[in-house]
Scaffold this active site. Structure first.
Site: not given
Ligand code: UGA
Length: 316
Positions: A149
């Site tokens: 991604y």
């Molecule tokens: C998000 C977005 O999904 C992307 O589209 C975007 O481009 C990206 O931010 C970005 O800033 O570049 P992410 O940081 O993974 O990605 O956002 P979250 O889905 O809010 O996750 C935050 C953290 O929580 C991650 O470490 C993830 O592994 C964790 N998480 C997420 C969990 O522990 N449990 C969950 O159910 C979901």
């Protein structure tokens, strides 16, 4: 101004449409309404956009008639794309290349032939950095994505920069750092956490929960878009849009325990490939050029998202 918002039914897209319309601008919105997450949320997002001054076209950027969509448009906000860091592996990668790279290139070609265009704002991502060289990460630090991604978002960002350099398309790329707030996508952490809390389910944490994120409230991201459109910057510019939180996922759970009336039950699972350990963006450049700084604290933003989650997900 007349603006085109791609991905207008999405989280940032519909919030931006509401802001532009409230300020008297005209908005044309396009969205393919893919079923990557609950389509009823996208339909509800669309329904929340006032009709006056708004025109919606349901179409895919890869085959829409972009020439007619861009007729007289001054600002393009390119929010559409296939999101999701953790799902971009395997055969799904083709969806990411089509939606994030091919569609952006097609839109840039159309933008090139739009004489009225004043700005092309592209929604890039902090995922272009991967596990960065240093924190807070600056725009000039070497991007090294950790997920397919992130590669697709970086490729599209490079396309914006090279269309600016070769053809003068007035692009600005905004690297969003984990956007949250009311209406957040249902695959993202805070919506998943809050939905579990209000329905009495368990929250799943990937890994130890010690991973750190720079979370950014959606209204701050929308404000960065408006400034990027209205304020002059060198074509091809890149800016971090980061909320300045630098907090672990476990730290977020502590705040949720304070603000939510319901119990917060958590289970830990193995980490997921593509997830970076830490994000954190320097906002010096965007503050200097666009005079932008985040206005919402994480606690304020989480309270707003909790209220939204209660209305949206709590059993009747
Ligand atoms: C998000 C977005 O999904 C992307 O589209 C975007 O481009 C990206 O931010 C970005 O800033 O570049 P992410 O940081 O993974 O990605 O956002 P979250 O889905 O809010 O996750 C935050 C953290 O929580 C991650 O470490 C993830 O592994 C964790 N998480 C997420 C969990 O522990 N449990 C969950 O159910 C979901």
């Amino acid at each position: 101004m007349k603006a085109l918002i791609t991905g207008v039914a999405g989280f940032v897209g519909h919030t931006l449409a509401r802001r532009l319309l409230s300020e008297g601008h005209e908005v044309v919105g396009i969205d393919a309404i893919t079923d990557y997450y609950d389509v009823s949320i996208k339909r509800a997002n669309l329904a929340s956009i006032p009709a006056d001054g708004f025109r919606f076209v349901e179409a895919d950027l890869n085959d829409a008639d972009l020439g007619s969509l861009l007729d007289g448009v001054q600002w393009i906000f390119h929010q559409a794309g296939q999101p999701g860091v953790r799902k971009s592996w395997g055969s799904d990668f083709g969806i990411y290349t089509l939606a994030n790279i091919n569609a952006t290139q097609r839109l840039l070609e159309a933008a090139r032939n739009t004489p009225s265009l004043e700005r092309f704002v592209y929604a890039s991502s902090s995922s272009v950095y991967g596990n960065a060289e240093r924190y807070p990460t600056e725009e000039t630090d070497r991007p090294q994505p950790m997920s397919p991604y992130g590669v697709s978002k970086l490729a599209a960002e490079h396309l914006c920069t090279l269309y600016a350099e070769n053809f003068g398309v007035p692009t600005v790329s905004l690297r969003y750092f984990t956007v949250y707030g009311p209406g957040q996508r249902t695959d993202m952490a805070f919506t998943r956490f809050l939905r579990a809390i209000v329905t009495g389910d368990k929250i799943t944490i990937y890994g130890t929960g010690e991973q750190i994120r720079d979370f950014t409230f959606v209204h701050d991201v929308v404000d960065a878009n408006v400034r990027a459109a209205a304020i002059d910057s060198t074509p091809g510019s890149v800016f971090n849009v980061a909320g300045g939180t630098s907090i672990s996922v476990n730290g977020v759970l502590d705040i949720l325990r304070e603000i939510c009336a319901e119990p917060v039950n958590v289970e830990y699972r193995e980490p997921v490939a593509g997830d970076v350990f830490r994000t954190g963006g320097s906002t010096d450049r965007i503050t200097e050029t666009l005079r932008w700084a985040p206005q919402f604290t994480l606690e304020e933003g989480l309270r707003a998202q909790y209220e939204w989650a209660r209305k949206t997900f709590a059993p009747a």
